[in-house]
Design an enzyme around this catalytic site. Structure first.
Site, short mmCIF file in Angstrom:
data_model
loop_
_atom_site.label_atom_id
_atom_site.label_comp_id
_atom_site.label_asym_id
_atom_site.label_seq_id
_atom_site.Cartn_x
_atom_site.Cartn_y
_atom_site.Cartn_z
N LYS A 157 0.86 -1.19 0.00
CA LYS A 157 0.00 0.00 0.00
C LYS A 157 0.89 1.24 0.00
O LYS A 157 1.76 1.39 0.87
CB LYS A 157 -0.85 -0.05 1.26
CG LYS A 157 -2.10 0.76 1.26
CD LYS A 157 -2.86 0.46 2.55
CE LYS A 157 -4.15 1.19 2.64
NZ LYS A 157 -4.71 1.07 4.00
C1 E4P Z 1 -7.91 2.14 3.93
O1 E4P Z 1 -7.26 1.30 3.39
C2 E4P Z 1 -7.49 2.87 5.14
O2 E4P Z 1 -6.77 2.02 5.97
C3 E4P Z 1 -8.64 3.38 5.94
O3 E4P Z 1 -9.87 3.11 5.35
C4 E4P Z 1 -8.44 4.74 6.46
O4 E4P Z 1 -9.62 5.19 7.00
P1 E4P Z 1 -9.82 6.10 8.27
O5 E4P Z 1 -10.24 7.44 7.79
O6 E4P Z 1 -10.88 5.39 9.03
O7 E4P Z 1 -8.52 6.16 9.03
#
Ligand code: E4P
Length: 214
Positions: free
Chosen positions: A83
């Site tokens: 990622k």
């Molecule tokens: C996605 O891959 C992220 O890890 C995640 O959805 C981030 O979201 P948040 O705004 O809940 O931190």
């Protein structure tokens, strides 16, 4: 639509697996920090537990370093997806990684153009953060619609992971738009099968069953 769990907690992944509908997991540095466990211990355990892609995030800011970090992460298991935040250096790294056959999830995405460039870089997945857009007064799902249209217009195979979802309606909308995947916190997944009319319906059936001669 595939369902991913957005967490680094082993207990949540184990419980979601029991449901039998878990298709993958997305982690991020914040999730990992909440576990209190080192990545070297945690990542192999998550990858072993999950029958599907597991996103592990890079924290480097320069393309060569991102590639190096990604190559190390990819060695952990066959189901690792690296990622990478959508920034210039991240896109350069994604292109090189995709040429090397390493799967990428381009994350922290807030505009359709970021998604277009990620697809051109050969990203396996793109993660638009809908809840964070909603949080600043924008319509997060509009971004997902725009990405879906662009990818369909040009036949990009990059899969859309709707991320930063806050409630079951986000999940419903993601499915209606035709997103490939929705990744969600355990709490949101837990809400997805619940309905008060189901609860009262079951209670009535159980009460009536007591009246049936045995
Ligand atoms: C996605 O891959 C992220 O890890 C995640 O959805 C981030 O979201 P948040 O705004 O809940 O931190």
């Amino acid at each position: 639509m595939k369902i991913f769990l957005d967490t680094a907690h082993i207990s949540e992944i184990t419980e979601a697996k029991r449901l039998g509908i878990l298709d993958g997991v997305t982690t991020n540095p914040t999730h990992v920090s909440k576990t209190g466990t080192s990545p070297s211990e945690l990542y192999p355990e998550i990858c072993k537990l999950v029958d599907g892609p597991v996103s592990l995030e890079t924290v480097s800011l320069e393309a060569d370093e991102i590639v190096r970090e990604a190559e190390e992460l990819a060695k952990i298991a066959d189901n690792v997806v690296v990622k990478i935040p959508v920034m210039k250096e991240g896109l350069i790294a994604a292109k090189r990684l995709s040429a090397a056959g390493i799967k990428t999830n381009i994350t922290t995405t807030f505009s359709p153009l970021q998604a277009l460039l990620a697809a051109k870089a050969g990203a396996t997945y793109i993660s638009p953060f809908v809840g964070r857009l909603d949080g600043i007064g924008h319509e997060g799902m509009d971004l997902v619609r725009q990405i879906r249209t662009i990818y369909d217009n040009y036949g990009f195979e990059t899969e859309i992971i709707v991320a930063a979802v806050r409630h079951p309606m986000h999940v419903t909308e993601a499915a209606l738009i035709g997103a490939d995947i929705c990744t969600m916190a355990f709490g949101v997944l837990d809400q997805c099968y619940q309905h008060p009319l189901t609860d009262s319906g079951i209670a009535t059936f159980l009460e009536d069953w007591k009246k049936v001669p045995k």
